[in-house]
Write a protein that holds these residues in place. Structure first.
Motif, PDB file in Angstrom:
ATOM      1  N   ASN A 133     -84.066  18.249  50.171  1.00 19.93           N
ATOM      2  CA  ASN A 133     -85.112  17.257  50.400  1.00 19.93           C
ATOM      3  C   ASN A 133     -85.884  16.963  49.114  1.00 19.93           C
ATOM      4  OD1 ASN A 133     -84.718  16.707  53.123  1.00 19.93           O
ATOM      5  ND2 ASN A 133     -86.002  18.426  53.780  1.00 19.93           N
ATOM      6  N   LEU A 134     -86.053  15.693  48.834  1.00 19.72           N
ATOM      7  CA  LEU A 134     -86.942  15.259  47.767  1.00 19.72           C
ATOM      8  C   LEU A 134     -88.186  14.687  48.451  1.00 19.72           C
ATOM      9  CD1 LEU A 134     -84.048  15.271  46.433  1.00 19.72           C
ATOM     10  CD2 LEU A 134     -84.961  13.587  44.831  1.00 19.72           C
TER      11      LEU A 134
ATOM     12  N   GLU B 188     -77.598   7.769  45.803  1.00 16.26           N
ATOM     13  CA  GLU B 188     -76.654   7.393  44.747  1.00 16.26           C
ATOM     14  C   GLU B 188     -76.470   8.551  43.769  1.00 16.26           C
ATOM     15  OE1 GLU B 188     -78.248   3.952  42.898  1.00 16.26           O
ATOM     16  OE2 GLU B 188     -77.908   2.608  44.597  1.00 16.26           O
ATOM     17  N   ILE B 189     -77.510   9.363  43.618  1.00 14.19           N
ATOM     18  CA  ILE B 189     -77.442  10.513  42.720  1.00 14.19           C
ATOM     19  C   ILE B 189     -76.578  11.615  43.342  1.00 14.19           C
ATOM     20  CG2 ILE B 189     -78.811  12.240  41.459  1.00 14.19           C
ATOM     21  CD1 ILE B 189     -81.226  10.348  41.891  1.00 14.19           C
ATOM     22  N   ASN B 190     -76.862  11.876  44.615  1.00 12.44           N
ATOM     23  CA  ASN B 190     -76.128  12.924  45.333  1.00 12.44           C
ATOM     24  C   ASN B 190     -76.232  12.607  46.832  1.00 12.44           C
ATOM     25  OD1 ASN B 190     -75.339  15.347  46.686  1.00 12.44           O
ATOM     26  ND2 ASN B 190     -75.845  16.547  44.856  1.00 12.44           N
ATOM     27  N   PRO B 191     -75.093  12.444  47.530  1.00 12.36           N
ATOM     28  CA  PRO B 191     -75.141  12.090  48.963  1.00 12.36           C
ATOM     29  C   PRO B 191     -75.782  13.150  49.837  1.00 12.36           C
ATOM     30  CG  PRO B 191     -72.881  12.545  48.251  1.00 12.36           C
ATOM     31  CD  PRO B 191     -73.716  12.500  47.007  1.00 12.36           C
ATOM     32  N   ASN B 192     -75.951  14.370  49.300  1.00 13.07           N
ATOM     33  CA  ASN B 192     -76.598  15.435  50.070  1.00 13.07           C
ATOM     34  C   ASN B 192     -78.122  15.466  49.882  1.00 13.07           C
ATOM     35  OD1 ASN B 192     -74.231  16.493  51.236  1.00 13.07           O
ATOM     36  ND2 ASN B 192     -73.751  17.619  49.345  1.00 13.07           N
ATOM     37  N   TYR B 193     -78.627  14.530  49.091  1.00 11.08           N
ATOM     38  CA  TYR B 193     -80.080  14.450  48.911  1.00 11.08           C
ATOM     39  C   TYR B 193     -80.688  13.590  50.024  1.00 11.08           C
ATOM     40  CZ  TYR B 193     -79.786  16.429  44.183  1.00 11.08           C
ATOM     41  OH  TYR B 193     -79.583  17.259  43.090  1.00 11.08           O
ATOM     42  N   ARG B 194     -81.839  14.044  50.537  1.00  8.85           N
ATOM     43  CA  ARG B 194     -82.600  13.287  51.535  1.00  8.85           C
ATOM     44  C   ARG B 194     -84.037  13.093  50.996  1.00  8.85           C
ATOM     45  NH1 ARG B 194     -78.071  13.419  52.889  1.00  8.85           N
ATOM     46  NH2 ARG B 194     -77.152  13.923  54.942  1.00  8.85           N
ATOM     47  N   THR B 195     -84.693  12.057  51.491  1.00  6.94           N
ATOM     48  CA  THR B 195     -86.062  11.818  51.023  1.00  6.94           C
ATOM     49  C   THR B 195     -87.055  11.941  52.172  1.00  6.94           C
ATOM     50  OG1 THR B 195     -85.858   9.422  51.391  1.00  6.94           O
ATOM     51  CG2 THR B 195     -85.361  10.252  49.180  1.00  6.94           C
ATOM     52  N   VAL B 196     -88.212  12.463  51.876  1.00  4.66           N
ATOM     53  CA  VAL B 196     -89.368  12.473  52.777  1.00  4.66           C
ATOM     54  C   VAL B 196     -90.489  11.787  51.996  1.00  4.66           C
ATOM     55  CG1 VAL B 196     -90.957  13.856  54.137  1.00  4.66           C
ATOM     56  CG2 VAL B 196     -88.581  14.619  53.835  1.00  4.66           C
ATOM     57  N   ILE B 197     -90.743  10.532  52.350  1.00  2.00           N
ATOM     58  CA  ILE B 197     -91.598   9.683  51.516  1.00  2.00           C
ATOM     59  C   ILE B 197     -92.842   9.221  52.260  1.00  2.00           C
ATOM     60  CG2 ILE B 197     -91.728   7.483  50.263  1.00  2.00           C
ATOM     61  CD1 ILE B 197     -88.711   7.711  49.786  1.00  2.00           C
TER      62      ILE B 197
END
Length: 387
Positions: A345-346, A373-382
């Motif tokens: 999570n980012l 686009e950087i890594n398909p395993n990255y998710r965002t909590v924004i």
């Protein structure tokens, strides 16, 4: 002249941050305005009535309304100087904004009544208007006096940060334009014989109403809550970042409770590895410095961030670059990089200018796709912050 009058009639006239000094300046300017506007009213009304000049009489009534406006200003300064109490913990300074609004309504009403009179004279012309050198002299003196009053109110208004005085200065300048038009009308009558009195009376009344609308618009912004002054924000941010332990500033909000009462809340990023008591001590010192140097009451929220993890630091910079692809004015803060077994999570807040047309949901979706686009395993909590 401004400094001389202050020195003569205002005790400790240079210490404008003191409420008593501010009230002294307000009282002085109001009394000077009342005296001069009443004198101008008497002079113009006399020659306007004597020579049947509606435009001069209209200008005289405008001066009388200005005297009433200054009386309202005088009362507002007295009330605004009242100390804070249980029902008004931040003082009474906003009374000045209410006074400015009352002044604007009064000016618009006077202008409208004068416009009706001018329109009636245009439709039903009566006895031709006379012109005399006495009228010309009275109008010329009025222009000179109103110019000085405009400058006087402007200078003192800036000195003590007074919305009422800024409004009065603007009104005085509109009076200069209106009286100048009347003076031209008198000269045209005298040298060419064309009676433009009623038409110029209409022009004067429209200028009066326009000045009132301008004052109302400015004051309404203060009452509704407008964006903080950019220069003030810069001063606060620069002061905060002048402390080595302050790594970033975001979520600055300013609350204006009237002249001389500004309250600011802001988040300051600090190194999460530093002892919290040390960081808190720095925050206390910053709050004190802002109050002493800028006269602003500040409440600062301490935001610890990771600074000693290379991967987190690298991903923060990459994320900043990716978010600026949405819009160059976009910024992020409160960045966290939380690793997991199946995904990472980012977590961050993204500051988006109001001018960016995308909705908050569209911004989140766009940001998430750019991070993947950087890594398909990255998710965002924004969290989206509009600024």
């Amino acid at each position: 002249m401004t400094e001389l009058l202050g020195k003569l009639f205002v005790k400790n006239y240079q210490n404008v941050n003191e409420k008593s000094v501010r009230r002294g300046w307000g009282t002085l300017v109001s009394i000077v305005g009342i005296i001069f506007n009443i004198l101008l009213f008497v002079g113009k009304f006399a020659v306007g009535t004597l020579f049947g000049a509606l435009s001069i009489t209209a200008d005289a009534v405008n001066n009388l309304s200005d005297a009433g406006s200054q009386l309202i200003s005088l009362v507002s300064f007295r009330l605004a100087a009242k100390p804070a109490d249980r029902d008004h913990p931040f003082g009474h300074a906003r009374i000045e904004y209410i006074a400015s609004m009352i002044v604007s309504f009064l000016i618009i009403h006077i202008g409208f009544d004068l416009f009706k009179d001018a329109l009636d004279k245009i439709i039903h012309p009566g006895v031709p208007t006379e012109s005399s050198w006495l009228s010309v002299a009275v109008l010329a003196v009025s222009i000179a006096v109103k110019l000085w009053l405009a400058l006087f109110n402007k200078r003192v208004g800036k000195k003590i940060n007074s919305a009422v005085m800024e409004a009065t200065a603007a009104d005085s300048l509109s009076d200069v334009a209106a009286t100048s038009a009347v003076l031209v009308s008198q000269l045209i009558i005298r040298f060419f014989g064309f009676d433009l009195d009623a038409w110029l009376g209409a022009v004067v009344s429209l200028l009066i109403m326009w000045a009132g609308i301008g004052i109302m618009r400015t004051t309404m912004n203060s009452l509704l809550g407008e964006a903080p002054d950019a220069e003030m924000v810069k001063e606060v941010v620069d002061l905060i970042l002048s402390h080595p332990g302050a790594l970033g500033v975001h979520d600055l909000m300013a609350h204006n409770y009237g002249p001389g009462c500004m309250i600011v809340s802001v988040h300051v990023e600090v190194d999460g590895s530093v002892d919290v008591f040390k960081s808190h001590d720095m925050i206390d010192n910053i709050e004190k410095k802002i109050n002493e140097d800028l006269g602003i009451i500040a409440t600062i929220h301490l935001d610890p961030i990771v600074t000693d993890d290379d991967e987190t630091n690298s991903m923060r910079e990459i994320t900043i670059a990716k978010m600026r692809e949405i819009d160059p004015a976009v910024h992020i803060h409160d960045f966290r990089f939380v690793r997991g077994n199946t995904h990472t999570n980012l977590i961050f807040d993204i500051e988006v200018p109001f001018e960016v047309p995308l909705s908050d949901q569209q911004i989140k979706e766009t940001a998430n796709s750019k991070i993947r686009e950087i890594n398909p395993n990255y998710r965002t909590v924004i969290t989206v912050d509009r600024c």
